[in-house]
Design a protein around this motif. Structure first.
Motif, short mmCIF file in Angstrom:
data_model
loop_
_atom_site.label_atom_id
_atom_site.label_comp_id
_atom_site.label_asym_id
_atom_site.label_seq_id
_atom_site.Cartn_x
_atom_site.Cartn_y
_atom_site.Cartn_z
N GLN A 32 0.34 -0.71 -0.23
CA GLN A 32 0.33 0.60 -0.21
C GLN A 32 0.61 1.24 0.11
O GLN A 32 0.77 2.36 -0.95
CB GLN A 32 -0.76 -0.06 1.37
N VAL A 33 2.09 1.15 0.39
CA VAL A 33 2.97 2.28 0.85
C VAL A 33 3.00 2.61 -0.12
O VAL A 33 3.57 3.67 -1.51
CB VAL A 33 3.72 2.05 1.33
N VAL A 34 4.16 1.56 -1.01
CA VAL A 34 4.53 1.69 -2.63
C VAL A 34 3.90 2.20 -3.61
O VAL A 34 3.90 2.71 -4.43
CB VAL A 34 4.98 0.53 -2.48
N GLY A 35 2.47 1.03 -3.62
CA GLY A 35 1.04 1.47 -4.32
C GLY A 35 1.19 2.99 -4.20
O GLY A 35 0.61 3.59 -5.03
N PHE A 36 0.92 3.75 -3.84
CA PHE A 36 0.34 5.27 -3.07
C PHE A 36 1.69 6.25 -3.76
O PHE A 36 1.23 7.30 -4.25
CB PHE A 36 0.00 5.43 -1.71
N ALA A 37 2.80 5.78 -3.18
CA ALA A 37 4.01 6.07 -3.37
C ALA A 37 3.78 6.68 -4.97
O ALA A 37 4.59 8.18 -5.76
CB ALA A 37 5.39 6.00 -3.17
N LEU A 38 3.98 5.55 -5.95
CA LEU A 38 4.01 5.40 -7.56
C LEU A 38 2.42 5.87 -8.20
O LEU A 38 2.48 6.62 -8.88
CB LEU A 38 3.29 3.65 -7.37
N LEU A 39 1.37 6.52 -7.10
CA LEU A 39 0.51 6.71 -7.35
C LEU A 39 0.81 8.24 -7.33
O LEU A 39 0.05 9.55 -8.61
CB LEU A 39 -1.05 6.78 -6.26
N THR A 40 1.39 8.67 -6.85
CA THR A 40 2.22 10.27 -6.65
C THR A 40 2.64 10.51 -7.81
O THR A 40 2.18 11.31 -8.09
CB THR A 40 2.51 10.30 -5.22
N ALA A 41 3.41 9.61 -7.34
CA ALA A 41 4.25 9.89 -8.91
C ALA A 41 3.58 10.01 -10.83
O ALA A 41 3.88 10.71 -11.26
CB ALA A 41 5.81 8.88 -9.23
N LEU A 42 2.60 9.01 -10.96
CA LEU A 42 1.93 9.10 -11.47
C LEU A 42 1.55 11.06 -12.16
O LEU A 42 1.33 11.56 -12.95
CB LEU A 42 0.80 8.26 -12.00
N PHE A 43 0.13 11.25 -11.02
CA PHE A 43 -0.47 11.93 -10.94
C PHE A 43 0.92 13.75 -10.78
O PHE A 43 0.31 14.81 -11.48
CB PHE A 43 -1.16 12.66 -9.64
N ALA A 44 2.16 13.28 -10.57
CA ALA A 44 2.89 14.38 -10.66
C ALA A 44 3.51 14.94 -12.21
O ALA A 44 3.70 15.72 -12.47
CB ALA A 44 4.58 14.10 -10.13
N GLN A 45 2.41 14.11 -12.89
CA GLN A 45 3.24 14.02 -14.35
C GLN A 45 1.81 14.98 -15.10
O GLN A 45 1.87 15.20 -16.49
CB GLN A 45 3.30 12.98 -14.89
N ILE A 46 0.61 14.78 -14.36
CA ILE A 46 -0.07 15.50 -15.44
C ILE A 46 0.66 16.87 -14.45
O ILE A 46 0.35 17.47 -13.13
CB ILE A 46 -1.70 15.47 -14.70
#
Length: 200
Positions: free
Chosen positions: A31-45
């Protein structure tokens, strides 16, 4: 030769094998890594607004607030720490940027604010009466203020701006968008709770 099969063997044969549940520590890490990757994904917007501020509009705040509310205080904060660390050597910051020069540059204050905001929002979400959507939106707006506070400090430090200029360029351009993101995160929160088994 046996003419009957013991009852427990019959039950075992008829009962389909179920996969073992993952250990709690493994679920926490995922869960921790998943939400870190989610943040990275939304950072590309990313939407640059150079005529107003050197800091672009991004989708990061949405993921940061959602991570705190969905995971809770410690896991939410940990997810943003992981995001910060991964961004020092992977293109995870806004617009595919990476490196410590970003972390300690003009946008660095916001990045450090992500960790504190996720912890604060997570703490509020852990209190049962704050886990309703309207209360969650209030918590998200509070978390956004924390991000602004760290962002303003970072801008003042990096560009030697005064407080008024830092607020004008580091807060005002983002108020409307971050309010919309806070409400959007609040609407998605019940689904996030179910996904992370925190809706009970």
């Amino acid at each position: 030769m046996a003419f009957f099969t013991p009852h427990h063997e019959v039950l075992a044969a008829r009962t389909p094998l179920r996969p073992r549940a993952l250990p709690a520590a493994a679920v926490w890490v995922i869960q921790v890594v998943g939400f870190a990757l989610l943040t990275a994904l939304f950072a590309q917007i990313t939407i640059p607004i150079p005529f107003l501020t050197p800091v672009p509009i991004t989708g990061q705040t949405f993921a940061v607030l959602l991570s705190g509310a969905a995971l809770g205080m410690w896991a939410g904060g940990a997810s943003q720490l992981v995001y910060l660390l991964l961004g020092t050597f992977l293109p995870f910051y806004a617009g595919g940027a990476s490196g410590t020069e970003v972390l300690f540059g003009g946008s660095g204050g916001y990045l450090f604010g992500f960790v504190v905001a996720a912890v604060l929002v997570g703490k509020l979400a852990e209190r049962r009466h704050d886990r309703r959507v309207p209360s969650a939106v209030t918590a998200f707006l509070t978390g956004s203020l924390v991000i602004y506070l760290f962002g303003v400090i970072g801008l003042m430090t990096t560009y030697q701006w005064g407080l008024l200029e830092a607020v004008e360029k580091g807060v005002v351009p983002f108020l409307l968008g971050d309010t919309i993101k806070a409400y959007a995160a609040g609407l998605l929160l019940p689904a996030a709770w179910r996904l992370t088994n925190r809706d009970t």
